[in-house]
Design a protein around this motif. Structure first.
Motif, PDB file in Angstrom:
ATOM      1  N   ALA A 106       0.832  -1.209   0.000  1.00  0.00           N
ATOM      2  CA  ALA A 106       0.000   0.000   0.000  1.00  0.00           C
ATOM      3  C   ALA A 106       0.863   1.255   0.000  1.00  0.00           C
ATOM      4  N   GLY A 107       1.940   1.256   0.780  1.00  0.00           N
ATOM      5  CA  GLY A 107       2.836   2.404   0.784  1.00  0.00           C
ATOM      6  C   GLY A 107       3.499   2.617  -0.568  1.00  0.00           C
ATOM      7  N   ALA A 108       3.881   1.528  -1.219  1.00  0.00           N
ATOM      8  CA  ALA A 108       4.493   1.647  -2.543  1.00  0.00           C
ATOM      9  C   ALA A 108       3.487   2.172  -3.562  1.00  0.00           C
ATOM     10  N   VAL A 109       2.244   1.715  -3.464  1.00  0.00           N
ATOM     11  CA  VAL A 109       1.190   2.221  -4.357  1.00  0.00           C
ATOM     12  C   VAL A 109       0.975   3.719  -4.138  1.00  0.00           C
ATOM     13  N   ALA A 110       0.992   4.144  -2.868  1.00  0.00           N
ATOM     14  CA  ALA A 110       0.836   5.571  -2.573  1.00  0.00           C
ATOM     15  C   ALA A 110       1.944   6.382  -3.236  1.00  0.00           C
ATOM     16  N   ALA A 111       3.169   5.882  -3.161  1.00  0.00           N
ATOM     17  CA  ALA A 111       4.290   6.586  -3.784  1.00  0.00           C
ATOM     18  C   ALA A 111       4.128   6.640  -5.298  1.00  0.00           C
ATOM     19  N   LEU A 112       3.683   5.535  -5.894  1.00  0.00           N
ATOM     20  CA  LEU A 112       3.492   5.503  -7.345  1.00  0.00           C
ATOM     21  C   LEU A 112       2.387   6.461  -7.774  1.00  0.00           C
ATOM     22  N   MET A 113       1.277   6.471  -7.034  1.00  0.00           N
ATOM     23  CA  MET A 113       0.178   7.368  -7.382  1.00  0.00           C
ATOM     24  C   MET A 113       0.586   8.832  -7.243  1.00  0.00           C
ATOM     25  N   GLN A 129     -14.728   4.336   3.844  1.00  0.00           N
ATOM     26  CA  GLN A 129     -15.687   3.339   4.290  1.00  0.00           C
ATOM     27  C   GLN A 129     -15.568   2.051   3.491  1.00  0.00           C
ATOM     28  N   ASP A 130     -15.400   2.172   2.174  1.00  0.00           N
ATOM     29  CA  ASP A 130     -15.231   0.982   1.349  1.00  0.00           C
ATOM     30  C   ASP A 130     -13.990   0.202   1.779  1.00  0.00           C
ATOM     31  N   GLY A 131     -12.912   0.955   2.063  1.00  0.00           N
ATOM     32  CA  GLY A 131     -11.692   0.286   2.493  1.00  0.00           C
ATOM     33  C   GLY A 131     -11.857  -0.405   3.830  1.00  0.00           C
ATOM     34  N   GLY A 152      -7.752   9.357  -4.458  1.00  0.00           N
ATOM     35  CA  GLY A 152      -7.294   8.585  -5.605  1.00  0.00           C
ATOM     36  C   GLY A 152      -6.382   7.444  -5.204  1.00  0.00           C
ATOM     37  N   ILE A 153      -5.534   7.691  -4.213  1.00  0.00           N
ATOM     38  CA  ILE A 153      -4.646   6.637  -3.713  1.00  0.00           C
ATOM     39  C   ILE A 153      -5.457   5.525  -3.058  1.00  0.00           C
ATOM     40  N   LEU A 154      -6.453   5.902  -2.255  1.00  0.00           N
ATOM     41  CA  LEU A 154      -7.283   4.897  -1.590  1.00  0.00           C
ATOM     42  C   LEU A 154      -8.037   4.039  -2.599  1.00  0.00           C
ATOM     43  N   ALA A 155      -8.419   4.610  -3.735  1.00  0.00           N
ATOM     44  CA  ALA A 155      -9.144   3.836  -4.739  1.00  0.00           C
ATOM     45  C   ALA A 155      -8.327   2.640  -5.198  1.00  0.00           C
ATOM     46  N   VAL A 156      -7.049   2.866  -5.467  1.00  0.00           N
ATOM     47  CA  VAL A 156      -6.192   1.783  -5.946  1.00  0.00           C
ATOM     48  C   VAL A 156      -5.895   0.789  -4.827  1.00  0.00           C
ATOM     49  N   VAL A 157      -5.612   1.311  -3.635  1.00  0.00           N
ATOM     50  CA  VAL A 157      -5.277   0.422  -2.516  1.00  0.00           C
ATOM     51  C   VAL A 157      -6.484  -0.410  -2.098  1.00  0.00           C
ATOM     52  N   THR A 158      -7.684   0.178  -2.123  1.00  0.00           N
ATOM     53  CA  THR A 158      -8.891  -0.582  -1.793  1.00  0.00           C
ATOM     54  C   THR A 158      -9.093  -1.741  -2.757  1.00  0.00           C
TER      55      THR A 158
END
Length: 389
Positions: free
Chosen positions: A15-22, A71-73, A106-112
């Protein structure tokens, strides 16, 4: 338990790596779009182009926002891949085209979606699926904010939340973001540059209270603007695409007249930290007020993002205005209290705000921040509970 620990570490890192990429994608688009000198006409046209793209994507997901993503997450609910892709695109466009918002949604969308894919393969029951979703949220926001306890607080604020696992996931998320940031051009996540604050003594109590009240007023202006714009746009049209375009047109006009209203405010915070004591108090107060109101406008117009960084910038400007206007008030103490109060009123999550700011700020000013959070919490009690982040 060992299984949950391993999941927390691995998913938190991812998740942290995805945040960095986003973040890299968002700010890469931002740099591409806004390269060179941006005059009023270019600003207005560019923002309207972003609004058109958002309107085109919003017809499928009219109600998605930062709170719904959280909430979805937390629930660990499976999401269609098309929904995650659309939300990621919304987040990237909203940040890249100059929205006065943060990158969280936007970051949460990908991580969720990542959490849901993992959950579908390894979760043994609904409770474990929900835990995996919370781990993803904690990892993403713990890394983005640089605050493991803050990320855990966002992931689940229920009394029976598995806090140790969520904090572990958030620590892993921070590690994942830093590791990815070492190879990606964006580097670390969000930071809150503030003027240095002295060791807090009793004489600073009254200045912190005054600055906190100023920040709370700005936060209340954000809440009022958010709800007011939301109701106004809804009254004009029930079509979300029309709401996007109308709200964007107003935002474009304001940003063309006042270019500093674009973006999440992190660069302006850095400038304020260096030069805040030399800027006119009236100008600082106006900047803080306008930033808060435009944040509300962007969110009401369905630009997808988070509120904490623009609120922090608005609160810091309010605190700095108090320090400039009243001789003898330390600007570091005043900005810390103003930031905390503004964010607390705007987000209505006092403990989470304190946990996030204590780690995200470049200056340790825990006592004035705590005072600001308390003032913000008191002011929030007289405002509507509704927040539409």
């Amino acid at each position: 338990m060992h299984r949950s620990i391993i999941t927390s570490i691995l998913l938190g890192l991812a998740a942290g790596a995805v945040a960095a990429l986003m973040l890299t994608l968002m700010h890469g688009l931002e740099a591409l779009i806004w390269r060179g000198e941006a005059g009023p006409l270019r600003i207005a046209v560019t923002i309207m182009a972003g609004g058109v793209l958002i309107a085109m994507m919003r017809w499928r997901l009219p109600g998605a926002n930062f709170d719904s993503q959280l909430q979805d997450g937390r629930e660990g609910l499976p999401q269609p891949l098309s929904k995650a892709a659309t939300l990621a695109g919304l987040g990237i466009v909203s940040v890249g085209f100059g929205g006065a918002i943060g990158p969280e949604a936007g970051i949460l969308a990908v991580v969720t979606e990542l959490s849901a894919l993992i959950s579908a393969r390894i979760a043994r029951d609904v409770a474990e699926a929900r835990l995996i979703g919370q781990i993803g949220v904690a990892g993403a926001l713990g890394g983005l904010y640089g605050s493991p306890p803050g990320g855990a607080g966002f992931a689940n604020d229920a009394p029976d939340a598995p806090w140790p696992l969520l904090v572990l996931a958030a620590v892993a998320g921070l590690a994942g973001l830093l590791l990815a940031g070492a190879v990606l051009p964006e580097g670390p996540g969000l930071q809150l540059p503030l003027p240095p604050a002295p060791r807090f003594d009793l004489p600073y109590l009254l200045p912190a209270l005054v600055a906190g009240l100023a920040g709370a007023v700005i936060g209340a202006a954000y809440v009022g603007g958010l709800l007011g714009f939301h109701r106004l746009l809804g009254a004009v049209s029930g079509d979300v695409r029309v709401q996007v375009l109308l709200g964007t047109a107003l935002f474009a006009a304001l940003a063309a007249a006042f270019p500093f209203l674009r973006f999440n405010g992190q660069h302006e915070l850095a400038q304020l930290a260096e030069q805040g004591g030399t800027i006119d108090a009236g100008y600082l107060a106006g900047v803080g007020l306008m930033k808060a109101i435009v944040l509300g406008l962007c969110l009401a117009a369905h630009w997808l993002g988070g509120p904490i960084m623009p609120l922090a910038m608005a609160g810091a400007a309010a605190g700095a205005a108090v320090a400039v206007a009243i001789p003898g008030i330390d600007i570091g103490v005043a900005t810390a209290a103003g930031v905390a109060a503004c964010c607390t009123v705007g987000m209505n999550k006092p403990l989470v705000v304190l946990l996030v700011l204590a780690f995200m700020a470049t200056t340790l000013a825990l006592i004035p921040m705590t005072i600001g959070v308390l003032i913000g919490w008191l002011v929030a009690q007289i405002l509507p509970d509704e927040r539409l982040h």
